[in-house]
Design an enzyme around this catalytic site. Structure first.
Site, short mmCIF file in Angstrom:
data_model
loop_
_atom_site.label_atom_id
_atom_site.label_comp_id
_atom_site.label_asym_id
_atom_site.label_seq_id
_atom_site.Cartn_x
_atom_site.Cartn_y
_atom_site.Cartn_z
N GLY A 154 72.53 81.50 21.24
CA GLY A 154 72.31 80.54 20.16
C GLY A 154 72.59 81.16 18.81
O GLY A 154 72.66 82.31 18.53
N CYS A 155 73.03 80.29 17.78
CA CYS A 155 72.97 80.84 16.54
C CYS A 155 71.92 81.32 15.73
O CYS A 155 72.23 82.49 15.25
CB CYS A 155 73.85 79.35 15.54
SG CYS A 155 73.00 78.07 15.72
N TYR A 156 70.87 80.65 15.65
CA TYR A 156 69.72 81.09 14.98
C TYR A 156 69.25 82.32 15.98
O TYR A 156 68.88 83.52 15.20
CB TYR A 156 68.54 80.22 15.09
CG TYR A 156 68.68 78.99 14.25
CD1 TYR A 156 68.73 79.20 12.70
CD2 TYR A 156 68.60 77.46 14.63
CE1 TYR A 156 68.74 78.28 11.80
CE2 TYR A 156 68.80 76.80 13.74
CZ TYR A 156 68.76 76.88 12.29
OH TYR A 156 68.81 75.94 11.59
N THR A 158 70.88 84.66 17.57
CA THR A 158 71.70 86.09 17.20
C THR A 158 71.38 86.57 16.01
O THR A 158 71.00 87.72 15.80
CB THR A 158 73.24 85.61 17.19
OG1 THR A 158 73.36 84.89 18.39
CG2 THR A 158 74.03 86.70 16.83
N GLU A 317 75.11 85.65 8.92
CA GLU A 317 76.22 85.45 9.99
C GLU A 317 77.08 83.92 9.68
O GLU A 317 76.15 83.18 9.03
CB GLU A 317 75.66 85.66 11.57
CG GLU A 317 74.84 84.17 11.61
CD GLU A 317 74.15 84.29 13.29
OE1 GLU A 317 74.40 85.22 13.75
OE2 GLU A 317 73.79 83.23 13.46
#
Lengths: 347, 347, 347, 347
Positions: A154-156, A158, A317
């Site tokens: 997932g984005c968070y 990472t 990111e």
């Protein structure tokens, strides 16, 4: 360069579009289908004029059913579908011999009980779950190489895991009292018609949400625990900020008694010296999403505060690239034996 | 309503402009001068066309020298000047019998050693420092009433202190391990020609800065320590986000063993039941800057996380109003005996 | 001050919210009901936390049916409803003896054939249409005073008509070849769940839309024609820009042969010398929405280009205030005999 | 692919950075120097962290003096310098045998009298001016191929000329009464410390500026006149809108009596059928900057309004790419015999 036939399932969301943009530039990819229930039958460029005149982009959205996708000869399929919807596609595609890179959360949590605790229902496919590989190339390259099903992070997670994992592995941090605040661009909420995501509701607004138990915690704590070799629970608060893309994460953790603050930088450098997309900014340097948006880079800075004995880790990111599509393509490169950076030198 | 003659020194920054907007609507204020070195001699409306045609706004910026200000008959002067510049004005004005509400940091730190540690120079006026009052009306109303010099709190401190003070006073929180992340709009950096504050440098950007020892920490820890009755150090990371105004603060603190999470809400309600500008959102409710911008309100939500035993406090305010000009006028109202909300019902 | 009982029908859109904010500050208004089909039964502050703690704002949205509204004793009702929906409410309320200020387009076009041409259906209430008054206080004060039904002008038309009307009345401009470009903030599209209005679709985007025949043209040309005493058709292109509120309009028109460019300024000054909300910036001065947002002002600048013989008129307003709710309250003040600026000194 | 040695003079502005990003991806470019007076001696990645880890980007800013640049062996130099500063560099470099692509306005105006009228001083190098070529690849490819000095078009002119030139050449439009409104992102004003360009001054702001005689008019009218075969003056109003990059231009022009509106689309299609970066959207289609930002495309839509007999042309481009650096590289490709799209397939 060899050509791999690739399908993108759910290609009309923000992550799907980004995947298409990356894959169209990838020298080893033949894009055989892009599906969208909503836009099936329409030309990509008519739905998203950005793709007009772009070499390779004269394609038509197709329907998402598994047999049709399999019939295209796709060797690898990216699933850019909502959580809960992806699992059934993964099953069908894997059974049809198509390798799957799933960008949803469906196969990220290896413990079914944790999945159920955070997603409020039993896991839909325990068999497939067993073989799913957590697709973070910096730490799971070996497994990715041999996988049939990759659960892309997932984005968070990472942005939180990349700075913390090596420090926990090295035993530099206390595992209790880790506090994380993240701020995400609005694309993180997806491309859906929802009043709370309207321009006038998000512009000139900064807000926390999802407290105290955001679903991504399950994934974050699983990987942190694996790195530390013990169970970890953290305090995590996500925020929504008025940018299109980008996640800025700030993590505060206590240095272990006796640990040398100078080990922070050295440990990070050791861990990522061969990681093409992790950029270490150095001590007392802050990460800025503006330097990473539209790239697959994650920037990491850190600072030691002798007053509190705490380390602050700052990472940035692009949530739809390094936090989604780009990271998926990175895993794809590892899976298929391409150079890890193929298609991803975007600046 | 009685009329108090008021001067605004440094009226052309973002806080100065906001002060003018508020004071022009205040029924008990006669604005006798607004100074600006940069724009002295120019009409307010020519520099800031927003003020054109506004009743009472046909005034001319004057120079900032103390005798001239005193000669206007000003009874109270607001200082909206940079840190380090304000102290000398405060001295001169107080000596001339003008009460001072200083929006800079110059008189906020009562311990000269702490001031020097954080501001890298000795305090310029130890005498005056002794009598300065920390101008947070919710907690220092009594002192404000009798003060000659009010040090109005900083923007970050206001958003952090208001939720924490009552909980620390009630002994509900561990004093170790408090972690704060704040995100501020760009106006917080002031109206100055600086490349890093250009539109293209801030738009589509989220970034931490000022780690690990932002100057506001001195002020925050002083007031937290006073509330807790013991020395407190915290981890604080400020961020810059692309909005004009607004601060969103998230604080994580450990509940004391045996404390009842339900006491959080009750304690906050008890503390602020007569505070017109503190709005308690309730448990598991998140604060959004969009609901407080251009008002003097601070919104506070909270959540208890049984997994970590931590409390998350979320607060939102407008940094140039509740975090600066509005809070200063609130203190002014207390000082002069006006209704605390006079001039501040802005929605 | 006398108290007028006021209802707001459709109070949950962007214009409805703005109306509530203005009316709550209006000394002569008793707000007796605010309706919202979507939120009926809910407290205003629960739907829009911005209104929490605001004096007078502790009210509950009610249903919109006419008898219930009439039963509240409302003397004047503002309709902040979509086009096509407002007409039926207007009929019922006028019949019940409630004066109506309609912010929709339903009664702005006096010629039913023009209405049908631009709105693709016959006008729903020709009787009521006959008595409707175009509610631009600067030019129709007399009719407004005596009206039962006021059709409040549209946002684009307001910004276009105010600079042009006096110049056309004075015969200074050619009536052929008028070209208008307007840029509007996203609130102009309303508060509705629509993919094209999402933050990520509007942020970092500038686009024309609605060419070549935007519906507002009917209203603009009607009023321009009335001012000029002859039929006028213009070229009008609206644009969407990423701001919450604000319209910036640029109009190019040819000066009549022999006309003196200096007459432009003089004519505008003569026309608006008693208009509290029209601010004339002067020759070669440009309007900026930032100076008018959240106010009821419209700023007007102009420039003569001797190379083309054309006049450029630049105007800026807040689309939900001067272009909607604020203008409606201005008309209300005229209708009820209040000072025209009552409730509208917002800066 | 052959390698051309390239220098970028003035590489630290917004256009300079964009040039670097494009040239680093260009297969036929060896970047031999990037100059910046302000940052000379510093690593590119330390000034602009975005370039960290990017292949080829480990370079150091050097000083801008001509002999040093010539000594690098540069065959082609891009000048991304302010107007008035570029001319002297162009002289020195051309004399040293380096071909120059000048992104400033210094050599765009072929008539020295017009230059002086718009730039308020005599042209600094009449000799060199004589041989300068207007670097719009769609219309001047032949001259570009043979040039020593290419004057790359301005950002506004590019968005205005591309739609108009073919229609004027075809005699479809009246040459009198052309009215243009353009809206530009803030990067168009350059990367300079100026209060009016601060985030808080531009965000939530839309404003016209530079009326009635913006300098770009000289360039626009020169090229329009050449296309029409007669002198043309137009009405042009630029606006600043809160986006980083992007220009949205709307042009209104009268169709000649007897001309067939259907010829508009046909003429544009004929003119640009081999132009890789011009995307024709079709009749009644509007251009959106969001579809072209970060690309070298210009999107063009159009609409005929039978009511006014006018054509509306809508175009969108990225001001720092198609309007500056990308267009310059396009010309470079033509000059050096590369494929015109080399380095420019950015999506």
């Amino acid at each position: 360069m060899k050509q791999v036939k690739v399908a993108v399932i759910g290609a009309s969301g923000y992550t799907g579009q980004e995947l298409l943009r990356i894959l169209l530039r990838h020298q080893g990819v033949e894009l055989v289908c892009a599906t969208s229930r909503q836009y099936a039958g329409q030309m990509l460029e008519d739905v998203f004029p950005r793709f007009r005149h772009v070499p390779g982009a004269d394609l038509r959205f197709t329907d998402s059913d598994v047999p049709a996708v399999a019939a295209t000869g796709a060797e690898v399929a990216f699933l850019a579908l909502p959580h809960g919807v992806a699992a059934a596609y993964a099953r069908g595609l894997v059974d049809a011999g198509v390798k799957v890179i799933d960008l949803s959360a469906d196969f990220r949590i290896s413990d079914p009980a944790v999945y159920e605790e955070f997603y409020d229902k039993p896991h839909p496919d325990l068999d497939l779950l067993k073989e799913a590989v957590y697709g973070m190339p910096e730490w799971h390259g070996e497994e990715i190489r041999k996988a049939r099903l990759i659960a892309s992070p997932g984005c968070y997670p990472t942005s939180i895991l990349l700075p913390l994992i090596p420090l926990l592995k090295a035993g530099l941090l206390e595992t209790e009292g880790i506090v994380v605040c993240s701020s995400s661009g609005v694309s993180g909420a997806g491309r859906k018609a929802d009043i709370s995501l309207l321009f006038c509701e998000c512009n000139e607004s900064v807000r926390a949400y999802g407290v105290p138990k955001h679903r991504h915690l399950s994934e974050i704590e699983q990987e942190l625990g694996a790195a530390a070799g013990e169970k970890i629970v953290i305090s995590f608060t996500p925020h929504l900020v008025p940018v299109n893309t980008g996640i800025c994460t700030t993590t505060s953790a206590k240095l272990k008694p006796g640990a040398d603050p100078a080990q922070i930088g050295k440990t990070l450098e050791g861990a990522y010296k061969n990681a093409p997309f992790v950029r270490l900014l150095g001590a007392n340097k802050c990460a800025d999403t503006k330097n990473v948006t539209r790239t697959n880079f994650v920037d990491i800075g850190w600072a030691y505060d002798p007053r509190t004995g705490r380390i602050v880790l700052m990472s940035a990111e692009d949530n739809v690239i390094k936090g989604a599509g780009g990271q998926g393509v990175h895993a794809f490169n590892v899976l298929c034996g391409f150079d890890p950076t193929e298609g991803l030198w975007i600046i």
